[in-house]
Scaffold this motif. Structure first.
Motif, PDB file in Angstrom:
ATOM      1  N   ARG A 277      19.481  24.816   6.379  1.00  8.46           N
ATOM      2  CA  ARG A 277      20.553  25.273   7.254  1.00  8.46           C
ATOM      3  C   ARG A 277      20.793  24.258   8.367  1.00  8.46           C
ATOM      4  O   ARG A 277      21.921  23.940   8.712  1.00  8.46           O
TER       5      ARG A 277
ATOM      6  N   LYS B 202      15.037  25.365  15.375  1.00  6.37           N
ATOM      7  CA  LYS B 202      15.140  26.817  15.261  1.00  6.37           C
ATOM      8  C   LYS B 202      15.718  27.282  13.932  1.00  6.37           C
ATOM      9  O   LYS B 202      15.588  28.440  13.565  1.00  6.37           O
ATOM     10  N   LEU B 203      16.377  26.387  13.216  1.00  5.97           N
ATOM     11  CA  LEU B 203      17.001  26.745  11.945  1.00  5.97           C
ATOM     12  C   LEU B 203      16.100  26.365  10.780  1.00  5.97           C
ATOM     13  O   LEU B 203      15.256  25.477  10.896  1.00  5.97           O
ATOM     14  N   GLU B 204      16.312  27.042   9.665  1.00  3.69           N
ATOM     15  CA  GLU B 204      15.636  26.643   8.430  1.00  3.69           C
ATOM     16  C   GLU B 204      16.070  25.216   8.106  1.00  3.69           C
ATOM     17  O   GLU B 204      17.214  24.837   8.387  1.00  3.69           O
ATOM     18  N   PRO B 205      15.197  24.411   7.512  1.00  4.39           N
ATOM     19  CA  PRO B 205      15.544  22.994   7.277  1.00  4.39           C
ATOM     20  C   PRO B 205      16.869  22.770   6.557  1.00  4.39           C
ATOM     21  O   PRO B 205      17.654  21.917   6.975  1.00  4.39           O
TER      22      PRO B 205
END
Length: 104
Positions: free
Chosen positions: A79, A74-77
């Motif tokens: 992050r 669900k998070l940017e890579p």
């Protein structure tokens, strides 16, 4: 997932790497979600009434891995990498086993 996914994202989406090991905001959200997920494992007694089974630490740890994989998706890579490495460092400092190897 039974738990409030927005709570996990809010707690872990942008963790404060300096304070996370002390406050354990993200870690607590992950543990709560893992316990919720593990509690889905119910049994029926002889009368067909649903009752909670004893949930082992191994099952909860397996569920934590599932929650961590979900979080990473669900998070940017960048992050996700930062958050998961931060959590791994907290566990290393406490001497706890690392389960994040399944994600990296």
């Amino acid at each position: 997932m039974l738990t409030d996914t927005s709570k996990i994202l809010a707690s872990c989406g942008k963790i404060d790497l300096v304070n996370e090991c002390c406050r354990e905001t993200c870690q607590n959200a992950i543990s709560e979600a893992a316990k919720d997920l593990a509690s889905v494992s119910n049994e029926f007694d002889a009368m067909g009434i649903r009752r909670m089974s004893d949930i082992s630490t191994r099952v909860i740890n397996d569920c934590k891995s599932i929650v961590l994989r979900w979080l990473a998706s669900k998070l940017e890579p960048l992050r996700a990498k930062e958050a998961l490495r931060g959590l791994a460092n907290c566990n290393l400092n406490k001497g706890e086993p690392i389960m994040l190897h399944l994600i990296f």
